[in-house]
Motif scaffolding. Structure first.
Motif, PDB file in Angstrom:
ATOM      1  N   ARG A  98     -30.149 -69.716  50.328  1.00 41.46           N
ATOM      2  CA  ARG A  98     -31.007 -68.622  49.839  1.00 41.46           C
ATOM      3  C   ARG A  98     -31.126 -68.659  48.320  1.00 41.46           C
ATOM      4  O   ARG A  98     -32.228 -68.490  47.768  1.00 41.46           O
ATOM      5  CB  ARG A  98     -30.444 -67.272  50.290  1.00 41.46           C
ATOM      6  CG  ARG A  98     -31.218 -66.065  49.749  1.00 41.46           C
ATOM      7  CD  ARG A  98     -30.688 -64.763  50.322  1.00 41.46           C
ATOM      8  NE  ARG A  98     -31.418 -63.622  49.803  1.00 41.46           N
ATOM      9  CZ  ARG A  98     -30.950 -62.792  48.873  1.00 41.46           C
ATOM     10  NH1 ARG A  98     -29.746 -62.987  48.359  1.00 41.46           N
ATOM     11  NH2 ARG A  98     -31.692 -61.775  48.458  1.00 41.46           N
ATOM     12  N   ALA A  99     -30.002 -68.881  47.641  1.00 43.23           N
ATOM     13  CA  ALA A  99     -30.019 -68.923  46.178  1.00 43.23           C
ATOM     14  C   ALA A  99     -30.911 -70.045  45.667  1.00 43.23           C
ATOM     15  O   ALA A  99     -31.578 -69.906  44.633  1.00 43.23           O
ATOM     16  CB  ALA A  99     -28.600 -69.096  45.651  1.00 43.23           C
ATOM     17  N   LYS A 105     -34.414 -67.081  46.594  1.00 45.74           N
ATOM     18  CA  LYS A 105     -33.840 -66.052  45.730  1.00 45.74           C
ATOM     19  C   LYS A 105     -34.861 -64.998  45.324  1.00 45.74           C
ATOM     20  O   LYS A 105     -34.553 -63.807  45.247  1.00 45.74           O
ATOM     21  CB  LYS A 105     -33.237 -66.716  44.491  1.00 45.74           C
ATOM     22  CG  LYS A 105     -32.569 -65.744  43.533  1.00 45.74           C
ATOM     23  CD  LYS A 105     -31.985 -66.470  42.339  1.00 45.74           C
ATOM     24  CE  LYS A 105     -31.330 -65.500  41.370  1.00 45.74           C
ATOM     25  NZ  LYS A 105     -30.760 -66.218  40.189  1.00 45.74           N
ATOM     26  N   ASP A 106     -36.095 -65.425  45.059  1.00 46.17           N
ATOM     27  CA  ASP A 106     -37.129 -64.505  44.589  1.00 46.17           C
ATOM     28  C   ASP A 106     -38.115 -64.115  45.683  1.00 46.17           C
ATOM     29  O   ASP A 106     -39.192 -63.579  45.398  1.00 46.17           O
ATOM     30  CB  ASP A 106     -37.893 -65.150  43.419  1.00 46.17           C
ATOM     31  CG  ASP A 106     -36.984 -65.454  42.239  1.00 46.17           C
ATOM     32  OD1 ASP A 106     -36.119 -64.608  41.938  1.00 46.17           O
ATOM     33  OD2 ASP A 106     -37.125 -66.543  41.645  1.00 46.17           O
ATOM     34  N   ASN A 107     -37.753 -64.386  46.923  1.00 49.03           N
ATOM     35  CA  ASN A 107     -38.627 -64.030  48.044  1.00 49.03           C
ATOM     36  C   ASN A 107     -38.269 -62.637  48.541  1.00 49.03           C
ATOM     37  O   ASN A 107     -37.213 -62.440  49.149  1.00 49.03           O
ATOM     38  CB  ASN A 107     -38.459 -65.055  49.175  1.00 49.03           C
ATOM     39  CG  ASN A 107     -39.423 -64.802  50.321  1.00 49.03           C
ATOM     40  OD1 ASN A 107     -40.113 -63.785  50.375  1.00 49.03           O
ATOM     41  ND2 ASN A 107     -39.466 -65.729  51.266  1.00 49.03           N
ATOM     42  N   PRO A 108     -39.126 -61.634  48.300  1.00 48.56           N
ATOM     43  CA  PRO A 108     -38.807 -60.261  48.711  1.00 48.56           C
ATOM     44  C   PRO A 108     -38.782 -60.074  50.220  1.00 48.56           C
ATOM     45  O   PRO A 108     -38.316 -59.034  50.709  1.00 48.56           O
ATOM     46  CB  PRO A 108     -39.929 -59.435  48.070  1.00 48.56           C
ATOM     47  CG  PRO A 108     -41.074 -60.399  47.960  1.00 48.56           C
ATOM     48  CD  PRO A 108     -40.452 -61.725  47.665  1.00 48.56           C
ATOM     49  N   LYS A 109     -39.272 -61.062  50.954  1.00 46.32           N
ATOM     50  CA  LYS A 109     -39.298 -60.947  52.415  1.00 46.32           C
ATOM     51  C   LYS A 109     -37.997 -61.416  53.061  1.00 46.32           C
ATOM     52  O   LYS A 109     -37.845 -61.326  54.273  1.00 46.32           O
ATOM     53  CB  LYS A 109     -40.470 -61.745  52.995  1.00 46.32           C
ATOM     54  CG  LYS A 109     -41.824 -61.080  52.790  1.00 46.32           C
ATOM     55  CD  LYS A 109     -42.885 -61.745  53.642  1.00 46.32           C
ATOM     56  CE  LYS A 109     -44.170 -60.941  53.630  1.00 46.32           C
ATOM     57  NZ  LYS A 109     -45.183 -61.520  54.545  1.00 46.32           N
TER      58      LYS A 109
END
Length: 441
Positions: free
Chosen positions: A247-248, A252-256
């Motif tokens: 994820r990192a 990381k910047d995916n709000p979903k």
């Protein structure tokens, strides 16, 4: 380097084949059964699914550190009360069909509409779990197990998983590492994410692409689920470091895609609320069911509420009072009937009076009730026929009844709740109670 367990995850044919070997044709009967099961799912949905949840099982939907299975039971009640009728439940597991069926015997799991097994290499539909022959044929392309076996034998750190986990599809290969010990070698086109993408394409072709899809996981073999476009994702609080590192690096910047603060199924419930995908308060979390404010009659919710009352009554979590029983009598028609699984017919009023004698008889014991596949059908302007499986867990013993209930809204308000007019039960084959004479509702 620690020893790794190795699985060649296939589906379908038990023997490996070289790329040059023609793929055996699937029988027309198998193809027909697959289509029948898929069609039944599609026909149940009058429109696109309101929500499709695609969830891993071990340590995601199922918490093996929760002996009471409370988070799983909370999800069950939420799903059956609010989503089953117009949504899709998909289990996506690394387990083979054999180990998947074993888990279902161990845990109070719901029946999914679709099952993805063996790390995305097997897709099956309905209660009978008919395999998707189109997916199987796709994975057969460019796969030669002999080559994979030969190459992996060069690494002494690798040991084969059990025979049940050596599936026919699991050369164009993909390697997936998960759980700190499992190494899966699959065809390049396989994997949980690819299986989900295949399903979404198939549903879109039917004109029933889900309004929203939520993917749920905890380990490395779930990572692909979170890379499918337009899919929401939740990594449960107890997600393994390998997934959090993914994820990192990738989301990381995916709000979903979120990392929940709740474990396992509780994290899934949390995500439903976080993304505003629908109701996220489980009926099991409502202390006073009479306070529930409904805008319309919801037959499935009435069924879940009724059996939660029954469970809490026998666990001694509801006060043994005339008021409690009078409230229950109020939602039952005086002339209503109950047909016991043995065939004996009683009045609903007699059944409720009998409850007085069993109040708290399961107090301090492992006793739970859950309902599965609650599907209402409106059969009149003011009546619904609701079918479902009603499960009892008492200690190590499980029982299940196929149940049909007739509910009516005649002369009542939404606040009053639907009136129970008839209940009919038959034993699910192989799941009858040993002391069936004491079976209630």
């Amino acid at each position: 380097m620690p020893s790794l367990t190795l699985r060649f995850s296939f589906s379908g044919f038990p023997r490996s084949r070289c790329c040059s070997t023609p793929t055996p044709k699937l029988s027309s009967f198998t193809s027909f059964q697959t289509e029948v099961n898929f069609r039944s799912i599609m026909d149940r949905l009058t429109s696109a699914a309101r929500l499709m949840i695609v969830s891993d099982l071990d340590h995601t939907m199922v918490d093996h550190h929760d002996p009471e299975n409370l988070s799983l039971l909370r999800f069950n009640a939420l799903w059956e009360a609010n989503y089953r009728e117009n949504s899709l439940l998909v289990f996506s597991t690394g387990r083979s069909p054999t180990l998947y069926k074993e888990l279902r015997k161990e845990k109070p799991m719901l029946t999914p509409d679709i099952t993805i097994m063996s790390v995305g290499t097997e897709i099956a539909y309905g209660n009978s779990m008919e395999p998707d022959d189109g997916w199987e044929a796709f994975l057969n392309n460019k796969w030669d197990r002999k080559i994979v076996t030969k190459e992996t034998s060069k690494f002494p750190e690798l040991t084969l998983q059990s025979e049940t986990e050596q599936r026919p599809h699991k050369l164009d290969i993909k390697i997936i590492y998960s759980g700190g010990m499992d190494l899966d070698i699959l065809p390049q086109g396989a994997g949980k994410g690819q299986a989900l993408a295949y399903l979404l394409k198939k549903l879109k072709g039917e004109g029933k692409l889900p309004n929203n899809t939520l993917a749920c996981g905890d380990s490395g073999n779930d990572a692909e689920l979170f890379s499918i476009p337009d899919v929401y994702g939740v990594m449960v609080a107890n997600a393994q470091e390998e997934l959090l590192q993914w994820r990192a690096a990738n989301a990381k910047d995916n709000p979903k895609v979120i990392h929940a603060t709740e474990r396992c199924a509780a994290g899934i419930i949390q995500a439903i609320g976080h993304f505003n995908l629908g109701p996220n308060t489980s009926p099991r979390d409502v202390t006073d069911m009479s306070d529930c404010k409904m805008e319309n009659f919801v037959p499935a919710y009435e069924v879940v509420k009724f059996y939660l009352f029954f469970e809490k009554w026998r666990r001694g979590e509801i006060e043994n009072s005339d008021l409690s029983l009078s409230n229950l009598k109020a939602v039952c028609r005086p002339s209503g009937t109950f047909v016991h699984p043995s065939g004996v017919e009683k009045s609903l009023e007699d059944c409720i009076n009998t409850l007085r004698t069993c109040h708290g008889d399961k107090q301090g014991k492992q006793f739970r009730i859950w309902v599965d596949q609650v599907l209402p059908t409106q059969v009149g302007s003011d009546s619904w026929l609701v079918s479902f499986k009603k499960w009892d867990l008492s200690g190590e013993e499980r029982q299940c009844c196929i149940t049909t209930v007739l509910l009516s809204s005649k002369n009542v308000t939404v606040a009053d709740g639907l009136t129970w007019t008839h209940v009919h039960q038959t034993w699910l084959q192989g799941a009858a109670a040993s002391g069936s004479a004491t079976w209630l509702f």
